[in-house]
Design a protein around this motif. Structure first.
Motif, PDB file in Angstrom:
ATOM      1  N   LEU A 122       2.376   0.434   4.305  1.00  0.00           N
ATOM      2  CA  LEU A 122       1.990   0.889   5.651  1.00  0.00           C
ATOM      3  C   LEU A 122       2.482   2.318   5.858  1.00  0.00           C
ATOM      4  CD1 LEU A 122       3.327  -2.299   7.479  1.00  0.00           C
ATOM      5  CD2 LEU A 122       0.925  -1.852   6.986  1.00  0.00           C
ATOM      6  N   PRO A 123       1.941   3.282   5.128  1.00  0.00           N
ATOM      7  CA  PRO A 123       2.531   4.634   5.185  1.00  0.00           C
ATOM      8  C   PRO A 123       2.504   5.278   6.561  1.00  0.00           C
ATOM      9  CG  PRO A 123       0.475   4.633   3.911  1.00  0.00           C
ATOM     10  CD  PRO A 123       0.826   3.209   4.167  1.00  0.00           C
ATOM     11  N   GLN A 124       1.424   5.096   7.326  1.00  0.00           N
ATOM     12  CA  GLN A 124       1.339   5.763   8.628  1.00  0.00           C
ATOM     13  C   GLN A 124       2.331   5.171   9.619  1.00  0.00           C
ATOM     14  OE1 GLN A 124      -2.943   5.009   8.897  1.00  0.00           O
ATOM     15  NE2 GLN A 124      -3.326   7.197   9.028  1.00  0.00           N
ATOM     16  N   ALA A 125       2.316   3.847   9.774  1.00  0.00           N
ATOM     17  CA  ALA A 125       3.199   3.190  10.740  1.00  0.00           C
ATOM     18  C   ALA A 125       4.665   3.354  10.365  1.00  0.00           C
ATOM     19  CB  ALA A 125       2.848   1.706  10.839  1.00  0.00           C
ATOM     20  N   SER A 126       4.957   3.244   9.071  1.00  0.00           N
ATOM     21  CA  SER A 126       6.351   3.345   8.623  1.00  0.00           C
ATOM     22  C   SER A 126       6.897   4.747   8.865  1.00  0.00           C
ATOM     23  CB  SER A 126       6.450   2.987   7.141  1.00  0.00           C
ATOM     24  OG  SER A 126       5.943   1.694   6.912  1.00  0.00           O
ATOM     25  N   GLU A 127       6.077   5.739   8.593  1.00  0.00           N
ATOM     26  CA  GLU A 127       6.517   7.118   8.850  1.00  0.00           C
ATOM     27  C   GLU A 127       6.765   7.325  10.337  1.00  0.00           C
ATOM     28  OE1 GLU A 127       5.112  11.770   8.301  1.00  0.00           O
ATOM     29  OE2 GLU A 127       4.164  10.230   7.077  1.00  0.00           O
ATOM     30  N   THR A 128       5.888   6.760  11.175  1.00  0.00           N
ATOM     31  CA  THR A 128       6.070   6.864  12.627  1.00  0.00           C
ATOM     32  C   THR A 128       7.416   6.277  13.042  1.00  0.00           C
ATOM     33  OG1 THR A 128       3.699   6.775  13.050  1.00  0.00           O
ATOM     34  CG2 THR A 128       5.146   6.173  14.875  1.00  0.00           C
ATOM     35  N   MET A 129       7.739   5.080  12.519  1.00  0.00           N
ATOM     36  CA  MET A 129       9.011   4.432  12.861  1.00  0.00           C
ATOM     37  C   MET A 129      10.196   5.278  12.414  1.00  0.00           C
ATOM     38  SD  MET A 129       8.547   0.396  12.104  1.00  0.00           S
ATOM     39  CE  MET A 129       7.143  -0.523  12.706  1.00  0.00           C
ATOM     40  N   LEU A 130      10.131   5.800  11.207  1.00  0.00           N
ATOM     41  CA  LEU A 130      11.235   6.607  10.688  1.00  0.00           C
ATOM     42  C   LEU A 130      11.427   7.876  11.514  1.00  0.00           C
ATOM     43  CD1 LEU A 130      10.521   6.042   6.905  1.00  0.00           C
ATOM     44  CD2 LEU A 130      12.634   5.393   8.089  1.00  0.00           C
ATOM     45  N   ARG A 131      10.325   8.490  11.906  1.00  0.00           N
ATOM     46  CA  ARG A 131      10.429   9.719  12.709  1.00  0.00           C
ATOM     47  C   ARG A 131      10.970   9.406  14.109  1.00  0.00           C
ATOM     48  NH1 ARG A 131       9.530  13.519   9.179  1.00  0.00           N
ATOM     49  NH2 ARG A 131       7.619  13.526   7.929  1.00  0.00           N
ATOM     50  N   LEU A 132      10.576   8.257  14.676  1.00  0.00           N
ATOM     51  CA  LEU A 132      11.124   7.853  15.978  1.00  0.00           C
ATOM     52  C   LEU A 132      12.648   7.737  15.910  1.00  0.00           C
ATOM     53  CD1 LEU A 132       8.603   5.069  17.130  1.00  0.00           C
ATOM     54  CD2 LEU A 132       8.962   7.279  18.225  1.00  0.00           C
ATOM     55  N   LEU A 133      13.120   7.278  14.750  1.00  0.00           N
ATOM     56  CA  LEU A 133      14.564   7.111  14.561  1.00  0.00           C
ATOM     57  C   LEU A 133      15.255   8.416  14.151  1.00  0.00           C
ATOM     58  CD1 LEU A 133      14.510   3.698  12.687  1.00  0.00           C
ATOM     59  CD2 LEU A 133      15.630   4.117  14.888  1.00  0.00           C
ATOM     60  N   GLY A 134      14.474   9.496  14.043  1.00  0.00           N
ATOM     61  CA  GLY A 134      15.054  10.780  13.660  1.00  0.00           C
ATOM     62  C   GLY A 134      15.277  10.924  12.170  1.00  0.00           C
ATOM     63  N   GLU A 135      14.625  10.062  11.390  1.00  0.00           N
ATOM     64  CA  GLU A 135      14.775  10.120   9.933  1.00  0.00           C
ATOM     65  C   GLU A 135      13.699  11.023   9.328  1.00  0.00           C
ATOM     66  OE1 GLU A 135      17.131   8.368   7.844  1.00  0.00           O
ATOM     67  OE2 GLU A 135      18.109   8.238   9.797  1.00  0.00           O
ATOM     68  N   SER A 136      14.092  11.801   8.324  1.00  0.00           N
ATOM     69  CA  SER A 136      13.121  12.671   7.647  1.00  0.00           C
ATOM     70  C   SER A 136      13.148  12.498   6.134  1.00  0.00           C
ATOM     71  CB  SER A 136      13.400  14.135   7.985  1.00  0.00           C
ATOM     72  OG  SER A 136      14.727  14.467   7.630  1.00  0.00           O
ATOM     73  N   ASP A 137      14.132  11.769   5.625  1.00  0.00           N
ATOM     74  CA  ASP A 137      14.255  11.540   4.185  1.00  0.00           C
ATOM     75  C   ASP A 137      13.741  10.138   3.870  1.00  0.00           C
ATOM     76  OD1 ASP A 137      14.941  11.261   1.565  1.00  0.00           O
ATOM     77  OD2 ASP A 137      17.060  11.741   1.806  1.00  0.00           O
ATOM     78  N   PHE A 138      12.632  10.071   3.133  1.00  0.00           N
ATOM     79  CA  PHE A 138      12.003   8.777   2.869  1.00  0.00           C
ATOM     80  C   PHE A 138      12.303   8.258   1.459  1.00  0.00           C
ATOM     81  CE2 PHE A 138       8.336   9.938   6.003  1.00  0.00           C
ATOM     82  CZ  PHE A 138       9.265  10.017   7.031  1.00  0.00           C
ATOM     83  N   ASP A 139      13.336   8.778   0.808  1.00  0.00           N
ATOM     84  CA  ASP A 139      13.710   8.291  -0.523  1.00  0.00           C
ATOM     85  C   ASP A 139      14.550   7.032  -0.397  1.00  0.00           C
ATOM     86  OD1 ASP A 139      12.431  10.355  -1.762  1.00  0.00           O
ATOM     87  OD2 ASP A 139      14.221  11.615  -1.930  1.00  0.00           O
ATOM     88  N   LEU A 140      14.441   6.159  -1.389  1.00  0.00           N
ATOM     89  CA  LEU A 140      15.246   4.936  -1.371  1.00  0.00           C
ATOM     90  C   LEU A 140      16.715   5.224  -1.680  1.00  0.00           C
ATOM     91  CD1 LEU A 140      12.755   2.431  -3.002  1.00  0.00           C
ATOM     92  CD2 LEU A 140      13.477   2.523  -0.624  1.00  0.00           C
ATOM     93  N   GLU A 141      16.990   6.403  -2.167  1.00  0.00           N
ATOM     94  CA  GLU A 141      18.377   6.822  -2.359  1.00  0.00           C
ATOM     95  C   GLU A 141      19.105   6.828  -1.011  1.00  0.00           C
ATOM     96  OE1 GLU A 141      20.423  10.261  -5.104  1.00  0.00           O
ATOM     97  OE2 GLU A 141      18.737  10.828  -3.839  1.00  0.00           O
ATOM     98  N   ASN A 142      18.329   7.019   0.045  1.00  0.00           N
ATOM     99  CA  ASN A 142      18.846   7.075   1.413  1.00  0.00           C
ATOM    100  C   ASN A 142      18.858   5.686   2.071  1.00  0.00           C
ATOM    101  OD1 ASN A 142      19.516   8.380   3.940  1.00  0.00           O
ATOM    102  ND2 ASN A 142      17.371   8.197   4.552  1.00  0.00           N
ATOM    103  N   PHE A 143      18.491   4.655   1.306  1.00  0.00           N
ATOM    104  CA  PHE A 143      18.252   3.319   1.886  1.00  0.00           C
ATOM    105  C   PHE A 143      19.478   2.757   2.606  1.00  0.00           C
ATOM    106  CE2 PHE A 143      17.801  -1.337   1.675  1.00  0.00           C
ATOM    107  CZ  PHE A 143      16.542  -1.494   2.236  1.00  0.00           C
ATOM    108  N   SER A 144      20.633   2.804   1.969  1.00  0.00           N
ATOM    109  CA  SER A 144      21.833   2.154   2.530  1.00  0.00           C
ATOM    110  C   SER A 144      22.613   3.044   3.490  1.00  0.00           C
ATOM    111  CB  SER A 144      22.759   1.702   1.398  1.00  0.00           C
ATOM    112  OG  SER A 144      22.095   0.774   0.583  1.00  0.00           O
ATOM    113  N   ALA A 145      22.244   4.311   3.557  1.00  0.00           N
ATOM    114  CA  ALA A 145      22.958   5.222   4.468  1.00  0.00           C
ATOM    115  C   ALA A 145      22.752   4.779   5.912  1.00  0.00           C
ATOM    116  CB  ALA A 145      22.445   6.648   4.269  1.00  0.00           C
TER     117      ALA A 145
END
Length: 504
Positions: free
Chosen positions: A459-482
């Motif tokens: 779900l690339p569009q919806a997921s990006e929307t959610m991440l941006r709402l949360l102020g997230e800009s890094d979509f790598d899984l390296e950032n998953f547990s942060a």
């Protein structure tokens, strides 16, 4: 240095416009490619169009135009489909490209040099629809096993010594048990090869729309020998010293429908081994779709147009339904009612509602500020740990092309998160225990962030929307547990998955 990962769809035959089968394979490949990119891989994702052969020649004649004009038009339909499906190929290849003709002719020259091609004459059954040759024993009621009509052909032909490669192929399958998947397709291929292989006609003289055979212009190459070579062309062959070739070949995964498994799991590795090249690491054949229980065909008028469905329900919803509705590798039945139910139950009610009620509450009741906390209760740690477990499960599912299991793992976390909201009742905690409320909301924001990362490939569009709402800009899984930092300000949320309400 990033580990390379090379994934392909089959190149699609341009005798007609794209349908749900094309969309299914392409979306599945895109989900895998997106996840691998997020997981730190250097991904090459290739798709494209197969533009030679008798069927294209006939289709161009019926359209009253020359073959090149015809394939230019139809290939563009497939290229235009990519952004509509929201897929992200790194290379869109066409077999009419000069680079591809050069690669196909190099394969031919290698097969000549190895003694695996010889000149003879072909007499036998040929299916124009399948672009395939069939033995008498394979015919069912006078038709190909696929149900396609066949015609008797007699013409001069070059042959590939496929019979010579029967034992080497069986040895290869034994040594590489994961080469063909799922297991049902592997068994089918092994049984076919064990039954004996006949030499394969690899040229035609009755038409000229194809790659010309080197040193014999009366012949064009058999469309499948030409078409399969595209996977090499896409990474720079015949220049085997190119960085792209050395990096990406052999391919990690060829993804396709089950109707063309024989070409990819028998002919292709035989061609490659004969040419002194490595076979791909894995071929995976998915199932077919029916429409409301009926076989899909133009004659029944029940062809499913992906563009129509996306215009009605959106690309994200369409992608999700195709990945979730059926075990990947098995046949599946498509229905509009099933699609609507999936969208409402899984996307709007479960996932969308989780994000909307949590983020709306923070925006309205907490001035849009996320307050970090280290005072986690056992139930908080359990819900966060569940996402870590899901990431491990998703990685495994991706590597086994079990895309339905990927969805199952993620949605179990969504259901668990909704149950956590209902149990913790942040709306009650607002008056009773505001500090605990902040902890619960902090946990939920981190849950939503991790869910959005896991769902991003589907779900690339919806997921990006959610991440941006949360102020997230890094979509790598390296950032998953942060964890989200303290005092992060969220944007005003809005529903990402509207419910479908029938006007009736």
């Amino acid at each position: 240095m990033k580990k390379p990962y090379y994934i392909t769809t089959p190149i699609y035959y341009v005798n007609d416009k794209p349908h749900i089968g094309h969309a299914y394979t392409t979306i599945a490949a895109d989900v895998i490619a997106r996840f691998k990119r997020m997981d730190g891989y250097d991904v090459m994702f290739l798709t494209g169009t197969d533009e030679h052969g008798l069927k294209v020649n006939k289709s161009a004649e019926l359209a009253g135009i020359d073959p090149q004009t015809f394939v230019d038009q139809v290939s563009q339909n497939f290229r235009d489909l990519m952004p509509i499906l929201n897929v992200t190929p790194d290379r869109f290849i066409r077999t009419t490209e000069s680079a591809h003709k050069k690669a196909a002719q190099e394969i031919w020259n290698r097969l000549i040099a190895s003694g695996d091609i010889y000149l003879g004459s072909y007499e036998g059954w040929y299916s124009m629809r399948d672009e395939a040759f069939y033995a008498e024993s394979e015919l069912v009621d006078g038709k190909a096993p696929t149900g396609a009509p066949v015609e008797w052909l007699e013409e001069p032909s070059y042959f590939f010594r496929l019979s010579k490669w029967q034992e080497p192929l069986l040895t290869f399958y034994e040594q590489q048990p994961d080469f063909i998947a799922p297991n049902s397709r592997r068994n089918e291929v092994v049984k076919f090869v064990e039954g004996g292989l006949m030499d394969l006609s690899v040229s035609r003289t009755s038409f000229n729309w194809g790659v010309t055979v080197p040193n014999d212009e009366k012949h064009v190459m058999y469309v499948w020998l030409d078409a399969l070579t595209n996977y090499l062309t896409g990474v720079g062959f015949p220049d085997t010293n190119l960085e792209s070739y050395k990096k990406y070949w052999p391919a990690d995964l060829h993804l396709m429908g089950k109707d063309i498994i024989r070409f990819h799991a028998v002919y292709w590795p035989a061609f490659l081994m004969a040419a002194g090249l490595e076979p791909p690491k894995r071929v995976f054949a998915h199932g077919w779709w029916t429409n409301e229980g009926q076989k899909i065909s133009k004659s029944l008028g029940n062809v499913i147009d992906p563009i129509d469905l996306i215009s009605q329900y959106g690309a994200d919803a369409f992608r999700y339904v195709l990945m979730r509705e059926v075990s990947f590798g098995q046949d599946g039945d498509f229905s509009i009612s099933g699609m609507k139910n999936r969208i409402n139950a899984d996307l709007a009610n479960a996932y969308g509602n989780l994000a909307q009620r949590v983020l709306s509450f923070i925006y309205k009741q907490c001035d849009g500020i996320i307050h970090a906390s280290a005072d986690l209760e056992p139930q908080d740690k359990v819900i966060l740990l569940g996402l870590e477990t899901a990431l491990t499960e998703v990685r495994t599912a991706i590597d086994h092309q079990a895309l339905h299991k990927m969805c199952d793992s993620i949605w179990q976390c969504i259901y668990d998160a909704n149950a956590y909201v209902d149990a913790e009742k942040p709306w009650s905690l607002r008056k009773e225990n505001p500090e605990r409320m902040k902890v619960v909301l902090y946990v939920l924001c981190n849950v939503i962030k991790r869910l959005a990362l896991l769902t991003f490939p589907i779900l690339p569009q919806a997921s990006e929307t959610m991440l941006r709402l949360l102020g997230e800009s890094d979509f790598d899984l390296e950032n998953f547990s942060a964890l989200i930092p303290d005092q992060r300000i969220i944007q005003e949320p809005h529903p990402v998955f509207p419910r479908i309400v029938d006007e009736a």
